[in-house]
Design a protein around this motif. Structure first.
Motif, mmCIF file in Angstrom:
data_model
loop_
_atom_site.group_PDB
_atom_site.id
_atom_site.type_symbol
_atom_site.label_atom_id
_atom_site.label_comp_id
_atom_site.label_asym_id
_atom_site.label_seq_id
_atom_site.Cartn_x
_atom_site.Cartn_y
_atom_site.Cartn_z
ATOM 1 N N MET A 203 3.377 -5.456 -18.081
ATOM 2 C CA MET A 203 2.272 -4.725 -18.682
ATOM 3 C C MET A 203 1.176 -5.685 -19.135
ATOM 4 O O MET A 203 -0.014 -5.419 -18.954
ATOM 5 C CB MET A 203 2.813 -3.959 -19.897
ATOM 6 C CG MET A 203 2.010 -2.761 -20.249
ATOM 7 S SD MET A 203 2.056 -1.599 -18.879
ATOM 8 C CE MET A 203 0.724 -0.580 -19.356
ATOM 9 N N ARG B 171 -4.405 -5.548 -5.607
ATOM 10 C CA ARG B 171 -5.017 -5.250 -4.323
ATOM 11 C C ARG B 171 -5.899 -4.017 -4.409
ATOM 12 O O ARG B 171 -7.007 -3.979 -3.876
ATOM 13 C CB ARG B 171 -3.938 -5.030 -3.271
ATOM 14 C CG ARG B 171 -4.556 -4.524 -2.006
ATOM 15 C CD ARG B 171 -4.237 -5.354 -0.828
ATOM 16 N NE ARG B 171 -3.326 -4.625 -0.007
ATOM 17 C CZ ARG B 171 -2.678 -5.149 1.013
ATOM 18 N NH1 ARG B 171 -2.816 -6.415 1.292
ATOM 19 N NH2 ARG B 171 -1.893 -4.417 1.731
ATOM 20 N N ASP C 16 0.812 -1.211 0.000
ATOM 21 C CA ASP C 16 0.000 0.000 0.000
ATOM 22 C C ASP C 16 0.844 1.260 0.000
ATOM 23 O O ASP C 16 0.338 2.348 -0.217
ATOM 24 C CB ASP C 16 -0.918 0.002 1.229
ATOM 25 C CG ASP C 16 -1.935 -1.126 1.131
ATOM 26 O OD1 ASP C 16 -2.285 -1.464 -0.005
ATOM 27 O OD2 ASP C 16 -2.326 -1.664 2.161
ATOM 28 N N ALA D 84 0.263 -4.625 -6.150
ATOM 29 C CA ALA D 84 -0.398 -3.450 -5.575
ATOM 30 C C ALA D 84 -1.637 -3.093 -6.396
ATOM 31 O O ALA D 84 -2.679 -2.738 -5.849
ATOM 32 C CB ALA D 84 0.576 -2.282 -5.527
ATOM 33 N N MET D 85 -1.501 -3.233 -7.709
ATOM 34 C CA MET D 85 -2.630 -2.922 -8.574
ATOM 35 C C MET D 85 -3.784 -3.885 -8.334
ATOM 36 O O MET D 85 -4.947 -3.490 -8.244
ATOM 37 C CB MET D 85 -2.158 -3.030 -10.022
ATOM 38 C CG MET D 85 -3.268 -2.982 -11.023
ATOM 39 S SD MET D 85 -2.535 -3.170 -12.651
ATOM 40 C CE MET D 85 -3.994 -3.378 -13.609
ATOM 41 N N GLY E 177 4.536 -3.840 -8.247
ATOM 42 C CA GLY E 177 3.533 -2.960 -8.815
ATOM 43 C C GLY E 177 2.267 -3.704 -9.218
ATOM 44 O O GLY E 177 1.154 -3.236 -8.985
ATOM 45 N N ILE F 37 1.126 3.667 -7.621
ATOM 46 C CA ILE F 37 1.702 2.838 -8.672
ATOM 47 C C ILE F 37 1.431 3.442 -10.034
ATOM 48 O O ILE F 37 0.311 3.530 -10.486
ATOM 49 C CB ILE F 37 1.160 1.415 -8.620
ATOM 50 C CG1 ILE F 37 1.374 0.851 -7.219
ATOM 51 C CG2 ILE F 37 1.828 0.527 -9.621
ATOM 52 C CD1 ILE F 37 0.151 0.920 -6.366
ATOM 53 N N PRO G 224 2.542 2.649 -13.627
ATOM 54 C CA PRO G 224 3.321 1.806 -14.534
ATOM 55 C C PRO G 224 3.740 2.592 -15.772
ATOM 56 O O PRO G 224 3.062 3.533 -16.174
ATOM 57 C CB PRO G 224 2.342 0.701 -14.910
ATOM 58 C CG PRO G 224 1.010 1.351 -14.801
ATOM 59 C CD PRO G 224 1.113 2.375 -13.729
ATOM 60 N N GLU H 147 3.037 2.685 -1.851
ATOM 61 C CA GLU H 147 3.389 3.586 -2.944
ATOM 62 C C GLU H 147 2.235 3.798 -3.923
ATOM 63 O O GLU H 147 1.350 2.962 -4.040
ATOM 64 C CB GLU H 147 4.581 3.006 -3.698
ATOM 65 C CG GLU H 147 4.266 1.641 -4.269
ATOM 66 C CD GLU H 147 5.541 0.885 -4.560
ATOM 67 O OE1 GLU H 147 6.106 1.110 -5.625
ATOM 68 O OE2 GLU H 147 5.968 0.087 -3.710
ATOM 69 N N HIS I 153 -4.698 2.978 -13.730
ATOM 70 C CA HIS I 153 -3.498 3.719 -14.125
ATOM 71 C C HIS I 153 -2.875 3.169 -15.386
ATOM 72 O O HIS I 153 -1.658 3.152 -15.530
ATOM 73 C CB HIS I 153 -2.465 3.734 -12.999
ATOM 74 C CG HIS I 153 -3.011 4.279 -11.713
ATOM 75 N ND1 HIS I 153 -3.288 5.607 -11.532
ATOM 76 C CD2 HIS I 153 -3.351 3.660 -10.570
ATOM 77 C CE1 HIS I 153 -3.775 5.776 -10.314
ATOM 78 N NE2 HIS I 153 -3.831 4.619 -9.704
ATOM 79 N N LEU I 154 -3.699 2.657 -16.279
ATOM 80 C CA LEU I 154 -3.191 2.215 -17.572
ATOM 81 C C LEU I 154 -3.619 3.231 -18.614
ATOM 82 O O LEU I 154 -4.710 3.791 -18.527
ATOM 83 C CB LEU I 154 -3.778 0.845 -17.940
ATOM 84 C CG LEU I 154 -3.327 -0.344 -17.102
ATOM 85 C CD1 LEU I 154 -4.207 -1.550 -17.390
ATOM 86 C CD2 LEU I 154 -1.887 -0.677 -17.398
ATOM 87 N N ARG J 101 -0.780 -6.677 -16.216
ATOM 88 C CA ARG J 101 -1.703 -5.615 -15.801
ATOM 89 C C ARG J 101 -2.939 -5.610 -16.704
ATOM 90 O O ARG J 101 -4.063 -5.449 -16.228
ATOM 91 C CB ARG J 101 -1.026 -4.248 -15.901
ATOM 92 C CG ARG J 101 -0.037 -3.993 -14.813
ATOM 93 C CD ARG J 101 0.802 -2.777 -15.155
ATOM 94 N NE ARG J 101 1.933 -2.665 -14.266
ATOM 95 C CZ ARG J 101 1.896 -2.031 -13.114
ATOM 96 N NH1 ARG J 101 0.790 -1.450 -12.711
ATOM 97 N NH2 ARG J 101 2.958 -1.972 -12.346
#
Lengths: 283, 357, 289
Positions: B182, B221, A274, B218-219, B215, A278, A280, A276, B165-166, B185
């Motif tokens: 990627m 979650r 949690d 985290a995404m 990363g 994120i 990409p 940071e 965030h893509l 994701r």
């Protein structure tokens, strides 16, 4: 003065880019240098992610690929001068390799012991069956196995941990002074992993074998390495004492790598996922 | 937030939480091979019972031949011969009704897939068609399951990507043009675009580099928290479990051997196998010597009598060789299958200390 | 797991295999019965000519006074033997070229593959006819087998090479290198077992192919017509305008038998292909289920 065990001197490897029109060169390894002392066996770790050039560097040290720049000397002798089959055999009896996937590292159609016998025959000149068996049994005992357990067995009858120990025994048959292990535990179950890792420590301390340990896993690197280098896209970005580097990395890439390692303790401190935002990047 | 699943909002407040979203009851799934001279029965999932509530990430840990991959295949209703379910049931309690996966027609199964139940796999290439742009994968999988069509559908996907965030431009890329991280994701975006209630994640980050892995986790979650979905997350990597999951089940030789809140499990592991997994985990800054586990991993084709861990167990007593230990609740939300632990939980810790070097 | 068990299971579970095996066995039985023939194969006018099938002469007799059945036993034996000899010789060549080329790579691969491609593009039939006109009377059965074999290895060598190339990247090959094995040992002991099932299936196809060549050449008279073969029988039948004069049994039975053999071998080959694939999947499953 006694020459170093291994000198990697400003080594580069460039691959010609594939493709009909593109003449782009891919530089897999750039100007890497390090040395291993002959009198002080150690576990020397090369850390890198995929595409870092660590495996290319390994195959150059193992003389299965030629550097396009710089030179590699083993016990003072340039690997470029190894040409004949006799020289290659002599080199392989001193420098051995351990591979990544123990389930693929033995021919599934053949019993595992044949590799050990061949090594005893070719590298140690054991002419008789008895001499080979003694030699192989000795090597297996060093890794906590015996010929009786291994004889005639096929790869699918054994666990990854056992197979990797047999692979180490196979490398030990010729009493090498350097072993290059490319991701040797990444395919092994966690409960068996440390047995293999501890073996490397034993090789260094009891048998005086130096080990080049190639990995992406910082935790096991911390556990067994004496010195390490961190590679990113072919270049060494940080080098030094393993504990110092991993405790306090300096290069931005090393810091990122160090911070990305998920740890159990970190999970409770809340430095886990949690922490940071994120973002990409589209690569 | 139109994408937010209605169930998610209500789940926390209402008594829905009493009925778990997924209940797996005494499930047995075996491989039966009888072909070309091979004749064997592999008990990959042998009597597994557990439940996953709403809005939680349930971790499943186990090594090779623990049966964890077979278990999730069975839960997803994606089994093919020679794998077959012997007994037991897999029940989903979705917001629009309860469904037993093995009592559904293929059509009904197709209806809940992606909409209510979706997957993220280790190799995202198996979902993303290599010769078509990412946009087409979204159309293929998601279009039949959402009310929006045409421009509204495109807008929904665009907003979903932004939330993750893509960039929207990934839609016009081919899978091979993206990096491994990627692609993974995108696979997560694809699995969550319909707002599923249940997501099965099978080692989705195992093939990724460490920096990328963090990363991606985290995404995953983030979107889980947002949708209020439940996730069944499978990996052998205990450090990932520690950081990601709410509850954790440990599998060994086709059976669940311990289950509890992830934190509790790491703080005070009860089963000797769990103890070993956790104590042998190397960590930066930890200089204690670690030991590997003696003995070989279990052979599912020739299961042992009694507890399947007994040949490797430092605590094994007579009964362990004869009788398989049942899964017993030793504390609220904490179950363990071990004769020694259930007899006297206090005796375990000191005994294990002796074994550890 | 032993071979017999595999064959037994194939027989039980695979209809193509069972049918194929049955057909091939029938043909082999016919060929084997040539050893009990009452008439020497090259003698003519040993029975009354032009008799239709009857109890005494089940397949009838030819215009040359030969019993079609017993003539056929010799013909199919020679034809089958021809196919096997061609297949064995060409398999040996394609194995050597394919395995070495795939494992060594580099200049060895380039040299062997350019040779290989040469043989792929050579027009087969004109070459064979050319050989016949050069050799004429020296064109024996054995020489023809050798020539056909030399022309028939190239496709399969490429197939074997592609397997060898993928085997080369496997870790056990590197393990073998670091165990001190040389090229010979790696190719023959490590890699050969992996290509054998495919070699077996290509062998069956190659037998079919070479029999086809032999029959075609014989029918046209471009072979040694004094060795009784299926093609040779049809050649003689044509010489005596058998079909025009209604001696259909002289042509029909040889064709029927060779078609049986074709179908049998083809079925065996495809069932082998089927077996090759799932077995590897199953044994992998057994390895780490």
């Amino acid at each position: 003065m006694k020459p170093n065990l291994l000198d990697v001197d400003n080594v580069s490897k460039t691959f010609a880019g594939r493709g009909l029109f593109s003449r782009r060169m891919k530089r897999a390894v750039r100007n890497v240098s390090f040395s291993l002392d002959a009198d002080r066996p150690e576990v020397f770790t090369i850390i890198g992610e995929s595409g870092s050039g660590k495996s290319t560097l390994a195959s150059m040290i193992l003389n299965t690929a030629r550097p396009t720049g710089g030179s590699i000397r083993f016990e003072g002798r340039d690997l470029a001068h190894i040409r004949s089959r006799r020289d290659r055999v002599a080199f392989m009896s001193r420098v051995q390799a351990i591979f990544q996937n123990p389930f693929d590292a033995f021919n599934p159609l053949k019993p595992v012991d044949r590799y050990l016998y061949t090594a005893a025959e070719v590298f140690s000149g054991c002419r008789t069956k008895e001499a080979r068996e003694t030699r192989v049994d000795d090597a297996l005992h060093k890794v906590g196995l015996s010929l009786a357990e291994v004889s005639g067995r096929f790869p699918h009858e054994m666990s990854g941990g056992q197979l990797q120990r047999i692979a180490i025994a196979r490398a030990l048959v010729s009493s090498p002074s350097l072993i290059v292990a490319d991701e040797p535990v990444s395919m092994i179950d966690a409960s068996l992993r440390m047995t293999v890792i501890n073996l490397f420590r034993m090789l260094r301390d009891d048998l005086g074998v130096s080990i080049i340990y190639i990995t992406h896993d910082l935790a096991t690197a911390y556990y067994i390495s004496d010195r390490l280098i961190i590679m990113q896209t072919g270049e060494v970005v940080e080098a030094g004492d393993a504990r110092q580097v991993l405790a306090a990395p300096r290069h931005p890439y090393s810091i990122r790598l160090r911070e990305a390692v998920l740890s159990v303790d970190g999970a409770w401190r809340g430095t886990g996922l949690d922490a940071e935002a994120i973002q990409p990047s589209l690569r | 937030m139109t994408l937010l699943h209605p169930a998610a909002a209500s789940a926390a407040a209402e008594d829905d939480a009493a009925i778990p979203l997924l209940s797996v009851d005494r499930l047995k799934a075996y491989y039966r091979l009888k072909l070309f001279g091979i004749d064997r029965e592999v008990r990959a999932v042998d009597d597994v019972t557990f439940a996953i509530g709403r809005n939680e990430i349930y971790g499943l840990a186990g090594e090779s031949s623990s049966g964890k991959s077979t278990l999730i295949k069975t839960i997803a209703g994606a089994i093919r011969p020679p794998l077959a379910v012997e007994t037991g049931s897999v029940c989903f309690n979705f917001s629009d009704g309860t469904r037993d996966i093995y009592r559904l027609t293929p059509r009904e199964l197709g209806e809940i897939r992606w909409k209510r139940l979706s997957y993220i796999m280790q190799g995202s290439m198996s979902v993303l068609n290599p010769v078509r742009r990412i946009r087409h994968s979204f159309t293929d999988f998601a279009l039949p399951h959402v009310p929006e069509k045409g421009a509204a559908f495109a807008e929904r996907i665009g907003r979903h990507l932004e939330r993750l965030h893509l960039e929207r431009s990934v839609l016009d890329a081919y899978p091979h043009e993206l990096s491994g991280g990627m692609r993974q994701r995108v696979a997560i975006a694809l699995a969550t675009v319909c707002g599923p209630e249940f997501i099965i994640a099978d080692e989705p980050t195992t093939a990724l580099d460490v920096i990328v892995q963090k990363g991606v986790l985290a995404m995953l979650r983030g979107i889980q928290r947002e949708l209020g979905s439940s996730v069944l997350f499978v990996t052998h990597d205990m450090a990932v479990h520690a950081n990601l999951t709410d509850r954790l089940g440990i599998m060994y030789a086709g059976r669940l051997v311990e289950e509890g809140r992830t934190r509790d499990l790491f703080r005070q592991p009860l089963h000797p196998y769990t103890r070993h997994l956790i104590s042998s985990l190397p960590q930066i800054g930890d200089d204690t010597p670690k030991k590997g586990l003696e003995g070989s991993p279990p052979n599912l084709a020739a299961p042992l009598s009694g507890c399947r861990f007994h040949p490797r167990c430092p605590l094994a007593i007579d009964i362990c060789r004869r009788e398989a230990p049942p899964m017993v609740a030793v504390a609220p939300g904490r179950r363990v299958a071990c004769h020694v632990v259930t007899a006297s939980p206090d005796a375990v810790a000191p005994a294990m200390e002796e074994v550890r070097p | 797991m032993n071979t017999l068990k595999v064959l037994r299971d194939l027989f039980y579970y695979n209809k193509e295999f069972a049918t194929g095996l049955l057909l091939v066995l029938i043909v082999v039985a016919v060929a084997a019965s040539s050893f009990f023939s009452p008439y020497p194969p090259l003698d003519v006018y040993v029975v009354p000519p032009d008799l239709p099938p009857s109890w005494q002469h089940p397949f009838g007799t030819t215009s040359r006074g030969q019993d079609v059945f017993w003539q056929l036993t010799f013909a199919i034996r020679n034809t089958l033997l021809f196919g096997i000899v061609v297949a064995v010789i060409s398999r040996v060549i394609s194995l050597c070229v394919g395995l070495v080329s795939g494992y060594r790579g580099g200049w060895v691969d380039r040299v062997l593959m350019s040779l290989n491609d040469t043989f792929v593009v050579i027009p087969l039939f004109p070459i064979l006819v050319l050989f016949y006109f050069i050799m004429r009377d020296q064109m024996t059965w054995g020489l023809l087998a050798l020539i056909v074999a030399l022309l028939g290895w190239a496709y399969d060598a490429r197939l074997i090479r592609s397997i060898a190339m993928s085997l080369r990247t496997r870790e056990f090959t590197r393990q073998a290198v670091f165990s001190g094995m040389g090229t010979g040992r790696i190719v023959w002991q490590e890699h050969l077992p992996f290509v054998l099932p495919i070699v077996f299936s290509t062998t069956l196809n190659n037998i079919n192919w070479s029999i086809g060549i032999e029959v075609t050449l014989s029918v046209l008279g471009f072979t040694d017509i004094n060795t009784p073969t299926i093609g040779g029988m049809i050649y003689w039948a044509n010489q005596h305008t058998a079909l025009v004069s209604g001696i259909w049994w002289w042509v029909a039975f040889p064709i029927a038998l060779v078609v049986l053999l074709f179908i049998g071998l083809f079925l065996l080959a495809i069932s082998m292909n089927e077996y090759i694939d799932p077995r590897s999947r199953l044994s992998r499953l057994g390895g780490q289920a």
